[in-house]
Design a protein around this motif. Structure first.
Motif, PDB file in Angstrom:
ATOM      1  N   VAL A 133      34.488  25.399  23.834  1.00 45.77           N
ATOM      2  CA  VAL A 133      34.293  25.117  25.257  1.00 45.77           C
ATOM      3  C   VAL A 133      33.344  23.930  25.441  1.00 45.77           C
ATOM      4  O   VAL A 133      33.610  23.018  26.238  1.00 45.77           O
ATOM      5  CB  VAL A 133      33.755  26.367  25.980  1.00 45.77           C
ATOM      6  CG1 VAL A 133      33.201  26.016  27.360  1.00 45.77           C
ATOM      7  CG2 VAL A 133      34.850  27.418  26.104  1.00 45.77           C
ATOM      8  N   CYS A 134      32.247  23.922  24.707  1.00 44.12           N
ATOM      9  CA  CYS A 134      31.279  22.824  24.828  1.00 44.12           C
ATOM     10  C   CYS A 134      31.865  21.493  24.344  1.00 44.12           C
ATOM     11  O   CYS A 134      31.547  20.431  24.880  1.00 44.12           O
ATOM     12  CB  CYS A 134      30.014  23.151  24.039  1.00 44.12           C
ATOM     13  SG  CYS A 134      29.063  24.535  24.725  1.00 44.12           S
ATOM     14  N   LEU A 135      32.732  21.559  23.334  1.00 41.65           N
ATOM     15  CA  LEU A 135      33.388  20.350  22.833  1.00 41.65           C
ATOM     16  C   LEU A 135      34.391  19.806  23.843  1.00 41.65           C
ATOM     17  O   LEU A 135      34.544  18.585  23.996  1.00 41.65           O
ATOM     18  CB  LEU A 135      34.104  20.647  21.513  1.00 41.65           C
ATOM     19  CG  LEU A 135      33.237  20.835  20.275  1.00 41.65           C
ATOM     20  CD1 LEU A 135      34.067  21.386  19.120  1.00 41.65           C
ATOM     21  CD2 LEU A 135      32.583  19.528  19.863  1.00 41.65           C
ATOM     22  N   ALA A 136      35.101  20.691  24.538  1.00 43.98           N
ATOM     23  CA  ALA A 136      36.159  20.269  25.456  1.00 43.98           C
ATOM     24  C   ALA A 136      35.629  19.820  26.809  1.00 43.98           C
ATOM     25  O   ALA A 136      36.336  19.116  27.543  1.00 43.98           O
ATOM     26  CB  ALA A 136      37.152  21.415  25.646  1.00 43.98           C
ATOM     27  N   ALA A 137      34.411  20.196  27.146  1.00 44.81           N
ATOM     28  CA  ALA A 137      33.863  19.900  28.475  1.00 44.81           C
ATOM     29  C   ALA A 137      33.720  18.390  28.693  1.00 44.81           C
ATOM     30  O   ALA A 137      33.374  17.643  27.776  1.00 44.81           O
ATOM     31  CB  ALA A 137      32.511  20.591  28.643  1.00 44.81           C
ATOM     32  N   ALA A 174      41.543  25.275  27.403  1.00 45.08           N
ATOM     33  CA  ALA A 174      42.173  26.415  28.071  1.00 45.08           C
ATOM     34  C   ALA A 174      41.135  27.285  28.770  1.00 45.08           C
ATOM     35  O   ALA A 174      41.323  27.708  29.917  1.00 45.08           O
ATOM     36  CB  ALA A 174      42.961  27.236  27.055  1.00 45.08           C
ATOM     37  N   GLY A 175      40.033  27.561  28.091  1.00 43.25           N
ATOM     38  CA  GLY A 175      38.983  28.394  28.670  1.00 43.25           C
ATOM     39  C   GLY A 175      38.415  27.795  29.952  1.00 43.25           C
ATOM     40  O   GLY A 175      38.200  28.500  30.951  1.00 43.25           O
ATOM     41  N   ILE A 176      38.167  26.473  29.931  1.00 36.77           N
ATOM     42  CA  ILE A 176      37.628  25.807  31.122  1.00 36.77           C
ATOM     43  C   ILE A 176      38.664  25.816  32.246  1.00 36.77           C
ATOM     44  O   ILE A 176      38.339  26.051  33.417  1.00 36.77           O
ATOM     45  CB  ILE A 176      37.202  24.368  30.778  1.00 36.77           C
ATOM     46  CG1 ILE A 176      36.039  24.391  29.778  1.00 36.77           C
ATOM     47  CG2 ILE A 176      36.782  23.614  32.039  1.00 36.77           C
ATOM     48  CD1 ILE A 176      35.638  23.020  29.250  1.00 36.77           C
ATOM     49  N   ALA A 177      39.930  25.561  31.896  1.00 35.34           N
ATOM     50  CA  ALA A 177      40.993  25.559  32.913  1.00 35.34           C
ATOM     51  C   ALA A 177      41.129  26.941  33.561  1.00 35.34           C
ATOM     52  O   ALA A 177      41.244  27.054  34.795  1.00 35.34           O
ATOM     53  CB  ALA A 177      42.320  25.140  32.271  1.00 35.34           C
ATOM     54  N   LEU A 194      46.377  19.837  30.721  1.00 35.53           N
ATOM     55  CA  LEU A 194      47.153  18.934  29.861  1.00 35.53           C
ATOM     56  C   LEU A 194      46.642  18.965  28.416  1.00 35.53           C
ATOM     57  O   LEU A 194      47.398  19.034  27.463  1.00 35.53           O
ATOM     58  CB  LEU A 194      47.094  17.503  30.403  1.00 35.53           C
ATOM     59  CG  LEU A 194      47.898  17.225  31.667  1.00 35.53           C
ATOM     60  CD1 LEU A 194      47.551  15.857  32.218  1.00 35.53           C
ATOM     61  CD2 LEU A 194      49.390  17.315  31.384  1.00 35.53           C
ATOM     62  N   LYS A 195      45.319  18.928  28.273  1.00 39.96           N
ATOM     63  CA  LYS A 195      44.732  18.913  26.927  1.00 39.96           C
ATOM     64  C   LYS A 195      44.931  20.234  26.202  1.00 39.96           C
ATOM     65  O   LYS A 195      45.007  20.275  24.971  1.00 39.96           O
ATOM     66  CB  LYS A 195      43.232  18.606  27.016  1.00 39.96           C
ATOM     67  CG  LYS A 195      42.899  17.184  27.438  1.00 39.96           C
ATOM     68  CD  LYS A 195      43.192  16.203  26.310  1.00 39.96           C
ATOM     69  CE  LYS A 195      42.720  14.804  26.654  1.00 39.96           C
ATOM     70  NZ  LYS A 195      43.002  13.843  25.571  1.00 39.96           N
TER      71      LYS A 195
END
Length: 248
Positions: free
Chosen positions: A136-140, A217-220, A243-244
């Protein structure tokens, strides 16, 4: 400062050139790093005790400190972070010098990060407990608050809900790797560590690699379930994460 491809633009400017990460031919970087190493070695009894146990009565401590300084100076290749992390590991006793040839020492930042994670997460199960947090921290797109990370991680769980206390306990194991900013959001302590979690060179171990798709996905899911309705800016951010994540 200037990007390397445009260095020719500065040739006619009356300035001295300083390169912070090239130690070859740069006496200033060499002197600064050697001074930092020397101060750490002289001021810390734990490091000296570690070195004495490795050397026995073979040679004097001053001579061994000099040899050790030159060795890690050569390994660092201009990276202060590499030197700091090596000395931190020795100081805490995580690295024990076996002999004066120093073969036990990591030779790159990637090896240091791998050693730190092997010490922190000795089993697959222990790492799985923090995988979603890291993803999650990487994707933010920007540093998140603890609550935002918590709901993003929980949105990935289907049949169980992670209690807040359990989440805090898991998050605490990442102390030092994720640091709290002034605005109470969290970021990785260094960009090179973030890169190591995402990708590796062909010769490096793929252990502890994180899946960014899960983080997106978690953030979305969190944005669509907890934060809706969204304004135009947040809607664009939601679209980015969908999308990601390649959800469908």
């Amino acid at each position: 400062t200037i990007r390397s491809p445009f260095i020719d633009l500065t040739t006619k400017l009356p300035y001295a050139r300083i390169c912070l990460d090239e130690i070859q031919g740069n006496d200033n970087v060499h002197k600064d790093m050697l001074e930092y190493i020397t101060i750490r070695l002289q001021a810390n009894s734990s490091i000296q005790a570690n070195m004495r146990s490795a050397l026995g009565k073979q040679e004097g401590i001053n001579n061994s400190l000099f040899k050790f300084s030159q060795y890690i100076l050569q390994l660092a290749q201009g990276s202060f972070l590499f030197i700091k992390l090596i000395l931190d590991l020795i100081e805490r006793g995580n690295l024990v010098l076996k002999s004066s040839n120093y073969k036990v020492l990591p030779v790159s930042l990637a090896q240091i990060f791998l050693l730190q994670f092997n010490l922190k997460f000795p089993t697959v199960q222990s790492f799985e407990k923090v995988t979603h947090i890291l993803s999650v921290c990487l994707a933010a797109l920007y540093p998140l608050t603890l609550v935002e990370i918590y709901y993003s991680v929980n949105s990935l769980l289907v049949n169980t809900f992670l209690p807040w206390e359990e989440f805090l306990q898991r998050f605490s194991t990442l102390s030092g790797f994720l640091v709290k900013r002034v605005d109470s959001t969290y970021m990785f302590f260094h960009p090179s560590f973030r890169e190591w979690l995402i990708r590796r060179d062909e010769t490096e171990s793929t252990k502890f690699l994180c899946d960014l798709r899960a983080g997106h996905a978690g953030i979305a899911f969190r944005m669509s379930r907890v934060q809706s309705p969204l304004d135009s800016e947040k809607t664009m951010e939601l679209g980015h994460h969908i999308l990601k994540a390649h959800l469908y």
